[in-house]
Each structure stands twice: as C-alpha cells, then as structure tokens.
Design a protein around this motif. Structure first.
Motif, PDB file in Angstrom:
ATOM      1  N   ILE A 181      54.829  36.644  28.652  1.00 60.59           N
ATOM      2  CA  ILE A 181      53.615  36.218  29.321  1.00 60.59           C
ATOM      3  C   ILE A 181      53.498  36.733  30.740  1.00 60.59           C
ATOM      4  N   TYR A 182      54.736  36.776  31.272  1.00 58.15           N
ATOM      5  CA  TYR A 182      54.930  36.866  32.914  1.00 58.15           C
ATOM      6  C   TYR A 182      55.091  38.511  33.291  1.00 58.15           C
ATOM      7  N   LEU A 183      55.779  39.216  32.650  1.00 60.33           N
ATOM      8  CA  LEU A 183      56.184  40.613  33.043  1.00 60.33           C
ATOM      9  C   LEU A 183      54.828  41.388  33.020  1.00 60.33           C
ATOM     10  N   PRO A 184      54.212  41.391  32.068  1.00 54.38           N
ATOM     11  CA  PRO A 184      53.000  42.290  31.953  1.00 54.38           C
ATOM     12  C   PRO A 184      51.916  41.986  33.080  1.00 54.38           C
ATOM     13  N   GLN A 185      52.108  40.773  33.748  1.00 48.92           N
ATOM     14  CA  GLN A 185      51.236  40.717  35.158  1.00 48.92           C
ATOM     15  C   GLN A 185      49.611  40.517  34.822  1.00 48.92           C
ATOM     16  N   SER A 186      49.366  39.931  33.785  1.00 49.30           N
ATOM     17  CA  SER A 186      47.985  40.112  33.125  1.00 49.30           C
ATOM     18  C   SER A 186      47.313  38.715  33.506  1.00 49.30           C
ATOM     19  N   LYS A 187      46.342  38.650  34.533  1.00 50.86           N
ATOM     20  CA  LYS A 187      45.872  37.685  35.151  1.00 50.86           C
ATOM     21  C   LYS A 187      44.900  36.852  33.881  1.00 50.86           C
ATOM     22  N   GLY A 188      44.207  37.529  33.088  1.00 55.92           N
ATOM     23  CA  GLY A 188      43.471  36.997  32.061  1.00 55.92           C
ATOM     24  C   GLY A 188      44.220  35.857  31.171  1.00 55.92           C
ATOM     25  N   VAL A 189      45.395  36.614  30.915  1.00 55.17           N
ATOM     26  CA  VAL A 189      46.451  35.658  29.998  1.00 55.17           C
ATOM     27  C   VAL A 189      46.993  34.306  30.695  1.00 55.17           C
ATOM     28  N   TRP A 190      47.033  34.572  32.033  1.00 55.22           N
ATOM     29  CA  TRP A 190      47.515  33.683  32.859  1.00 55.22           C
ATOM     30  C   TRP A 190      46.472  32.448  33.093  1.00 55.22           C
ATOM     31  N   VAL A 191      45.144  32.855  33.187  1.00 58.17           N
ATOM     32  CA  VAL A 191      44.125  31.929  33.115  1.00 58.17           C
ATOM     33  C   VAL A 191      43.990  31.251  31.724  1.00 58.17           C
ATOM     34  N   ALA A 192      44.132  31.961  30.703  1.00 56.12           N
ATOM     35  CA  ALA A 192      44.198  31.452  29.390  1.00 56.12           C
ATOM     36  C   ALA A 192      45.341  30.436  29.310  1.00 56.12           C
ATOM     37  N   ALA A 193      46.465  30.705  29.598  1.00 58.73           N
ATOM     38  CA  ALA A 193      47.713  29.749  29.495  1.00 58.73           C
ATOM     39  C   ALA A 193      47.420  28.577  30.380  1.00 58.73           C
ATOM     40  N   ILE A 216      43.084  25.789  38.789  1.00 55.13           N
ATOM     41  CA  ILE A 216      43.222  27.141  38.182  1.00 55.13           C
ATOM     42  C   ILE A 216      42.048  27.746  38.605  1.00 55.13           C
ATOM     43  N   ILE A 217      40.920  27.270  38.667  1.00 52.64           N
ATOM     44  CA  ILE A 217      39.583  28.103  39.260  1.00 52.64           C
ATOM     45  C   ILE A 217      40.000  28.512  40.748  1.00 52.64           C
ATOM     46  N   GLY A 218      40.401  27.757  41.625  1.00 54.23           N
ATOM     47  CA  GLY A 218      40.905  27.989  42.811  1.00 54.23           C
ATOM     48  C   GLY A 218      41.698  29.466  42.785  1.00 54.23           C
ATOM     49  N   ALA A 219      42.806  29.234  42.289  1.00 56.59           N
ATOM     50  CA  ALA A 219      43.800  30.526  42.076  1.00 56.59           C
ATOM     51  C   ALA A 219      42.982  31.739  41.669  1.00 56.59           C
ATOM     52  N   ALA A 220      42.178  31.486  40.500  1.00 54.10           N
ATOM     53  CA  ALA A 220      41.504  32.843  40.008  1.00 54.10           C
ATOM     54  C   ALA A 220      40.426  33.308  40.808  1.00 54.10           C
ATOM     55  N   ALA A 221      39.666  32.431  41.715  1.00 55.39           N
ATOM     56  CA  ALA A 221      39.055  32.858  42.451  1.00 55.39           C
ATOM     57  C   ALA A 221      39.688  33.701  43.752  1.00 55.39           C
ATOM     58  N   ALA A 222      40.800  32.964  44.292  1.00 55.61           N
ATOM     59  CA  ALA A 222      41.572  33.684  45.216  1.00 55.61           C
ATOM     60  C   ALA A 222      42.290  34.971  44.811  1.00 55.61           C
ATOM     61  N   SER A 223      42.514  35.220  43.749  1.00 55.54           N
ATOM     62  CA  SER A 223      43.325  36.235  43.340  1.00 55.54           C
ATOM     63  C   SER A 223      42.282  37.564  42.863  1.00 55.54           C
ATOM     64  N   PHE A 224      40.964  37.138  42.574  1.00 57.73           N
ATOM     65  CA  PHE A 224      39.967  38.170  42.210  1.00 57.73           C
ATOM     66  C   PHE A 224      39.753  39.301  43.431  1.00 57.73           C
ATOM     67  N   PRO A 225      40.075  40.346  43.084  1.00 59.66           N
ATOM     68  CA  PRO A 225      39.929  41.456  44.049  1.00 59.66           C
ATOM     69  C   PRO A 225      38.298  41.461  44.425  1.00 59.66           C
ATOM     70  N   THR A 226      38.309  41.663  45.848  1.00 58.46           N
ATOM     71  CA  THR A 226      36.916  41.709  46.472  1.00 58.46           C
ATOM     72  C   THR A 226      36.439  43.079  46.671  1.00 58.46           C
ATOM     73  N   GLY A 227      37.448  44.049  46.579  1.00 55.44           N
ATOM     74  CA  GLY A 227      36.879  45.340  46.938  1.00 55.44           C
ATOM     75  C   GLY A 227      37.417  46.507  45.843  1.00 55.44           C
ATOM     76  N   GLY A 228      36.861  47.589  45.856  1.00 60.59           N
ATOM     77  CA  GLY A 228      37.286  48.534  44.955  1.00 60.59           C
ATOM     78  C   GLY A 228      36.748  48.311  43.686  1.00 60.59           C
ATOM     79  N   LYS A 229      37.005  49.139  42.685  1.00 61.71           N
ATOM     80  CA  LYS A 229      36.532  49.192  41.218  1.00 61.71           C
ATOM     81  C   LYS A 229      37.579  48.399  40.481  1.00 61.71           C
TER      82      LYS A 229
END
Length: 272
Positions: A181-193, A216-229
């Motif tokens: 769960i941790y090593l792939p660094q999949s943020k979507g999976v972390w939110v699901a967990a 969880i909502i706060g952490a997800a919002a803080a880690s969401f990229p604001t720039g780039g594709k």
C-alpha cells in the motif's frame, strides 16, 4: 478450510502472480486466460443458485451483447464481452461458496509476494532475479508495480487484500500488504484506505469518524497539485466530453467502443 476450499484458495493465490513477459498487457492477460479456462471447469461441479442478482447479471450481459451489433470496433466489443463474461463467472463462483474466506486468504498471500518484489524495484534493482539475460526486466508501465504493470494496480490489490484479511481475522500477510500500500505512493489508494478507516471508526464513534474524515479531506486538498498537468484534469475532461457523446447516442456506441468513438468528441467541452 476443506480440500475444496484449499483448491479455490490456491487459484486466488496464483492469480496475482501470473506474469508473462512479452504480453503488452502483461498485468492482466495471463490472469484472464487462466480464469477463462478454470472457472467454467470449476462451475461444472457446483450447484449454481439462480437469484435476482444472477438474473440482473444475465440481463446486463445480454444487453452488452446486443450493443455489440452496432459497436464501432468489433475487436474491442469481443474483448470487453470476454472480460465481462469472466467477471460474471467470478460472481457465480462466489455465490456457490459458503464463505469467501479461502479466496481472500489465498489472494492476500499472492499479493504479498508482489510486495516483496516491490522492495527490490523501489531500491532500483530492475534485474534482480537470476543472471542478466535469463530473466528480462519485469515490464512496468508505472513503477514500482510488482507483477501488476501499474503501481496503482498493486496498491489497490494490496488494500483490498488487507481489508479481506482483517475481515477474515488472518493477520500474517498484513505487514507485507502495508508495504504494497505504501511503496507505490498511490494517493488515491491512501484516500481509499482512509475512508475504510472512517467506516470502521464510524461504527464505534461518529464524532471520531467525522474528525478523521475532515483530516483526510484536508490532507487530500493539501497534497493535490495546483500546477502542471495532472491525471485528474485529464480524466475530468474525458468525463465531460463523454457526456456530450451520450447526449447524441443515449444507447451508446456499442460495448468496447470508447477509444474508437471518443476522437469525435475530444473537444466537445474540454479540449483533450
């Protein structure tokens, strides 16, 4: 676990490990082939119930088959019907089991082996098994992915297996699954967990679950990229443009036709 349960557990242990270098879709194709061959054979020796869920599934598959008549791509239509048919057989097999415990435990141990491979991949050892040339690089689309091609796939499988282990009270694979769960660094999976944890806490304390959900909502919002594709923006565009395609053809373009039909709508709402 009886002998019959052991056989089912063995099948689900092997599924996450089936890998055939050279397949373009190596994370999935060998698994689908094995399921296609073994599931009908297993079901020949089982009494299959015919419930409302079975009837709804049969109606859905029938509708999918009908839409193949006007599908844009005949090859993709057949491919998708094959995948849906195998998933239907998985459901039928599950409905014949007294408990899914054996399947979950076997699957968890199979995914756990992927976690061991992840450790080597994350350390940068892309050829780590045997002599160079005897086993080529383990093909990965998005690494580190174990034997599942995409890091999100192995993280999702690890989370599903972990939840299954907790339900079955089978704790031994959990440390390895935590690595998956941790090593792939999949943020979507972390939110699901995190959402799974919210559900577990909710049964014991609604206040605690509410606080955890806000975190969880706060952490997800803080880690969401604001720039780039980002993949999120691309997917949002796909969804918005696809709605326009649905408006034109409410009954769809036929099963498996998305990638053939989408180019006509790629600028319908949001250019892609």
């Amino acid at each position: 676990m009886g002998s019959e349960g052991l056989e089912i557990a063995l099948l689900f242990f092997l599924l996450p490990l089936l890998f055939w270098d050279g397949f373009a879709d190596a994370s999935n194709t060998p698994k689908w082939i094995v399921l296609s061959a073994l599931l009908p054979l297993i079901l020949l020796f089982r009494d299959i119930p015919w419930t409302k869920c079975h009837r709804l599934g049969a109606i859905f598959l029938g509708w999918c088959s009908l839409t193949a008549l006007w599908a844009v791509s005949g090859y993709e239509a057949v491919h998708q019907l094959w995948l849906f048919g195998v998933l239907g057989l998985c459901f039928v097999l599950g409905s014949t089991l007294e408990s899914p415990r054996g399947c979950l435990i076997g699957f968890a141990w199979g995914v756990s082996v992927n976690a061991l491979i992840l450790i080597f991949q994350d350390a940068g050892a892309s050829v780590w098994w045997g002599y160079p040339g005897t086993l080529r690089y383990i093909v990965q689309a998005v690494e580190p992915a174990g034997l599942l091609m995409n890091k999100n796939f192995v993280a999702e499988a690890s989370l599903l297996a972990a939840v299954g282990c907790i339900w079955a009270r089978h704790w031994y694979p959990l440390p390895l699954l935590a690595i998956g769960i941790y090593l792939p660094q999949s943020k979507g999976v972390w939110v699901a967990a995190g959402l799974v944890a919210v559900y577990w806490v909710w049964q014991r304390s609604r206040l605690g679950a509410t606080v955890l959900l806000c975190l969880i909502i706060g952490a997800a919002a803080a880690s969401f990229p604001t720039g780039g594709k980002t993949t999120f923006g691309g997917r949002l565009a796909l969804y918005a443009n696809s709605i326009e395609a649905i408006k034109e053809m409410p009954f769809g373009h036929g099963i498996g036709s998305f990638w053939s039909a989408y180019p006509d709508y790629h600028e319908a709402v949001i250019p892609t």
